[in-house]
Enzyme design. Structure first.
Site, PDB file in Angstrom:
ATOM      1  N   ASP A 177     -42.161  -8.648   4.807  1.00 52.68           N
ATOM      2  CA  ASP A 177     -43.071  -9.208   3.807  1.00 52.68           C
ATOM      3  C   ASP A 177     -44.316  -8.313   3.758  1.00 52.68           C
ATOM      4  O   ASP A 177     -44.346  -7.231   4.369  1.00 52.68           O
ATOM      5  CB  ASP A 177     -43.382 -10.686   4.098  1.00 52.68           C
ATOM      6  CG  ASP A 177     -44.249 -10.898   5.327  1.00 52.68           C
ATOM      7  OD1 ASP A 177     -44.584  -9.902   6.011  1.00 52.68           O
ATOM      8  OD2 ASP A 177     -44.597 -12.061   5.613  1.00 52.68           O
ATOM      9  N   HIS A 178     -45.335  -8.773   3.036  1.00 53.50           N
ATOM     10  CA  HIS A 178     -46.551  -7.958   2.873  1.00 53.50           C
ATOM     11  C   HIS A 178     -47.231  -7.657   4.210  1.00 53.50           C
ATOM     12  O   HIS A 178     -47.831  -6.596   4.364  1.00 53.50           O
ATOM     13  CB  HIS A 178     -47.535  -8.689   1.943  1.00 53.50           C
ATOM     14  CG  HIS A 178     -47.777 -10.112   2.354  1.00 53.50           C
ATOM     15  ND1 HIS A 178     -46.831 -11.107   2.152  1.00 53.50           N
ATOM     16  CD2 HIS A 178     -48.804 -10.703   2.997  1.00 53.50           C
ATOM     17  CE1 HIS A 178     -47.299 -12.251   2.644  1.00 53.50           C
ATOM     18  NE2 HIS A 178     -48.490 -12.028   3.158  1.00 53.50           N
ATOM     19  N   CYS A 205     -42.414  -9.271   9.835  1.00 53.18           N
ATOM     20  CA  CYS A 205     -43.414 -10.080   9.140  1.00 53.18           C
ATOM     21  C   CYS A 205     -44.635 -10.130  10.054  1.00 53.18           C
ATOM     22  O   CYS A 205     -44.738  -9.308  10.970  1.00 53.18           O
ATOM     23  CB  CYS A 205     -42.882 -11.454   8.732  1.00 53.18           C
ATOM     24  SG  CYS A 205     -42.593 -12.634  10.068  1.00 53.18           S
ATOM     25  N   GLY A 206     -45.557 -11.045   9.834  1.00 50.01           N
ATOM     26  CA  GLY A 206     -46.769 -11.056  10.642  1.00 50.01           C
ATOM     27  C   GLY A 206     -46.475 -11.291  12.113  1.00 50.01           C
ATOM     28  O   GLY A 206     -46.893 -10.535  12.985  1.00 50.01           O
ATOM     29  N   THR A 207     -45.734 -12.353  12.382  1.00 48.20           N
ATOM     30  CA  THR A 207     -45.372 -12.690  13.770  1.00 48.20           C
ATOM     31  C   THR A 207     -43.927 -12.341  14.105  1.00 48.20           C
ATOM     32  O   THR A 207     -43.550 -12.361  15.275  1.00 48.20           O
ATOM     33  CB  THR A 207     -45.512 -14.205  13.992  1.00 48.20           C
ATOM     34  OG1 THR A 207     -44.659 -14.859  13.039  1.00 48.20           O
ATOM     35  CG2 THR A 207     -46.952 -14.664  13.805  1.00 48.20           C
ATOM     36  N   GLY A 208     -43.113 -12.103  13.099  1.00 46.70           N
ATOM     37  CA  GLY A 208     -41.669 -11.946  13.297  1.00 46.70           C
ATOM     38  C   GLY A 208     -40.943 -13.279  13.339  1.00 46.70           C
ATOM     39  O   GLY A 208     -39.707 -13.329  13.324  1.00 46.70           O
ATOM     40  N   ILE A 209     -41.714 -14.371  13.397  1.00 50.07           N
ATOM     41  CA  ILE A 209     -41.089 -15.690  13.582  1.00 50.07           C
ATOM     42  C   ILE A 209     -40.398 -16.160  12.302  1.00 50.07           C
ATOM     43  O   ILE A 209     -39.199 -16.471  12.303  1.00 50.07           O
ATOM     44  CB  ILE A 209     -42.137 -16.725  14.062  1.00 50.07           C
ATOM     45  CG1 ILE A 209     -42.654 -16.347  15.450  1.00 50.07           C
ATOM     46  CG2 ILE A 209     -41.523 -18.134  14.091  1.00 50.07           C
ATOM     47  CD1 ILE A 209     -43.839 -17.194  15.933  1.00 50.07           C
ATOM     48  N   GLY A 210     -41.144 -16.199  11.216  1.00 45.22           N
ATOM     49  CA  GLY A 210     -40.565 -16.718   9.974  1.00 45.22           C
ATOM     50  C   GLY A 210     -39.362 -15.908   9.519  1.00 45.22           C
ATOM     51  O   GLY A 210     -38.313 -16.465   9.139  1.00 45.22           O
ATOM     52  N   HIS A 234     -26.590  -8.390  25.845  1.00 46.94           N
ATOM     53  CA  HIS A 234     -26.130  -9.758  26.134  1.00 46.94           C
ATOM     54  C   HIS A 234     -25.765 -10.550  24.882  1.00 46.94           C
ATOM     55  O   HIS A 234     -24.872 -11.384  24.928  1.00 46.94           O
ATOM     56  CB  HIS A 234     -27.223 -10.545  26.881  1.00 46.94           C
ATOM     57  CG  HIS A 234     -27.416 -10.098  28.296  1.00 46.94           C
ATOM     58  ND1 HIS A 234     -28.065 -10.859  29.238  1.00 46.94           N
ATOM     59  CD2 HIS A 234     -27.048  -8.949  28.929  1.00 46.94           C
ATOM     60  CE1 HIS A 234     -28.090 -10.214  30.398  1.00 46.94           C
ATOM     61  NE2 HIS A 234     -27.485  -9.041  30.230  1.00 46.94           N
ATOM     62  N   ARG A 292     -18.575 -11.236  30.322  1.00 47.92           N
ATOM     63  CA  ARG A 292     -18.972 -12.656  30.294  1.00 47.92           C
ATOM     64  C   ARG A 292     -19.773 -12.997  29.045  1.00 47.92           C
ATOM     65  O   ARG A 292     -19.807 -14.160  28.618  1.00 47.92           O
ATOM     66  CB  ARG A 292     -19.767 -13.007  31.558  1.00 47.92           C
ATOM     67  CG  ARG A 292     -21.136 -12.353  31.626  1.00 47.92           C
ATOM     68  CD  ARG A 292     -21.793 -12.544  33.004  1.00 47.92           C
ATOM     69  NE  ARG A 292     -23.180 -12.092  33.041  1.00 47.92           N
ATOM     70  CZ  ARG A 292     -23.546 -10.817  33.147  1.00 47.92           C
ATOM     71  NH1 ARG A 292     -22.636  -9.853  33.191  1.00 47.92           N
ATOM     72  NH2 ARG A 292     -24.825 -10.495  33.205  1.00 47.92           N
ATOM     73  N   HIS A 293     -20.406 -11.993  28.465  1.00 48.37           N
ATOM     74  CA  HIS A 293     -21.233 -12.250  27.274  1.00 48.37           C
ATOM     75  C   HIS A 293     -20.378 -12.529  26.035  1.00 48.37           C
ATOM     76  O   HIS A 293     -20.824 -13.165  25.092  1.00 48.37           O
ATOM     77  CB  HIS A 293     -22.160 -11.072  27.004  1.00 48.37           C
ATOM     78  CG  HIS A 293     -23.022 -10.747  28.178  1.00 48.37           C
ATOM     79  ND1 HIS A 293     -23.935 -11.635  28.694  1.00 48.37           N
ATOM     80  CD2 HIS A 293     -23.071  -9.648  28.977  1.00 48.37           C
ATOM     81  CE1 HIS A 293     -24.531 -11.090  29.740  1.00 48.37           C
ATOM     82  NE2 HIS A 293     -24.014  -9.888  29.940  1.00 48.37           N
TER      83      HIS A 293
HETATM   84  C1  RB5 Z   1     -47.708 -14.230   6.089  1.00 48.78           C
HETATM   85  O1  RB5 Z   1     -49.052 -14.515   5.995  1.00 48.78           O
HETATM   86  C2  RB5 Z   1     -47.142 -14.742   7.410  1.00 48.78           C
HETATM   87  O2  RB5 Z   1     -47.072 -16.130   7.389  1.00 48.78           O
HETATM   88  C3  RB5 Z   1     -45.806 -14.122   7.685  1.00 48.78           C
HETATM   89  O3  RB5 Z   1     -45.923 -12.740   7.701  1.00 48.78           O
HETATM   90  C4  RB5 Z   1     -45.155 -14.476   9.007  1.00 48.78           C
HETATM   91  O4  RB5 Z   1     -46.010 -14.267  10.072  1.00 48.78           O
HETATM   92  C5  RB5 Z   1     -44.466 -15.775   9.072  1.00 48.78           C
HETATM   93  O5  RB5 Z   1     -43.802 -16.111  10.057  1.00 48.78           O
END
Ligand code: RB5
Length: 153
Positions: A13-14, A70-75, A103, A137-138
């Site tokens: 993303d941005h 992305c910002g955190t990689g989480i989303g 693994h 095993r994996h």
């Molecule tokens: C964008 O502002 C931010 O929410 C996105 O990059 C990401 O961190 C979401 O998980």
């Protein structure tokens, strides 16, 4: 045709455009083909759209691996993992990157541009690409992550 001939797909993303460009440059300098699925502008976008594009490229065999930022990689990792057959690892260091291949047979690596510096991300991606799945095993455990395996009897 060798595996190296199949591109590595990248998406962000941005918040991830600068780190994605850094990772793409390293891949190309190391001789990997790349498939940049965007975004490439700082305009605000929705990370699932780019996770979906990269996941489709991997699942359809147009890409060997995916890389998502992305910002955190989480989303973006959550979005990628909604696709059956995608095993997206959110990585923060080289050890995690290596073990996600060894693994978990991860086929997509996600990283957060706001939480992981470029040197760490570059090393992590090098480790990700250099590490084969360990099997053994994996194998049984990864089979339980496949779309046709049900957790219910
Ligand atoms: C964008 O502002 C931010 O929410 C996105 O990059 C990401 O961190 C979401 O998980």
């Amino acid at each position: 045709m060798t595996p190296q001939d199949i591109p590595v797909a990248l998406g962000s993303d941005h918040a991830g455009i600068a780190l994605k460009a850094t990772l793409r440059e390293m891949l190309e300098a190391a001789g990997h083909k790349t498939l940049d699925m965007g975004t490439n502008s700082p305009e605000s976008v929705d990370y699932p759209d780019f996770a979906n594009a990269v996941a489709a490229a991997v699942l359809e065999g147009r890409a060997r691996f995916g890389v998502l930022v992305c910002g955190t990689g989480i989303g973006i990792s959550i979005a990628a993992n909604r696709h059956p057959g995608i095993r997206c690892a959110l990585v923060h260091d080289t050890t995690g990157a290596r073990l996600s291949r060894e693994h978990n047979d991860a086929n997509v690596m996600a990283v957060g541009a706001r939480v992981t510096g470029p040197e760490v991300a570059l090393d992590a991606l090098r480790a990700f690409l250099a590490t084969p799945f360990g099997g053994g095993r994996h194998e049984r455990r990864v089979r339980k992550l496949t779309p046709d395996w049900s957790p219910r009897p």
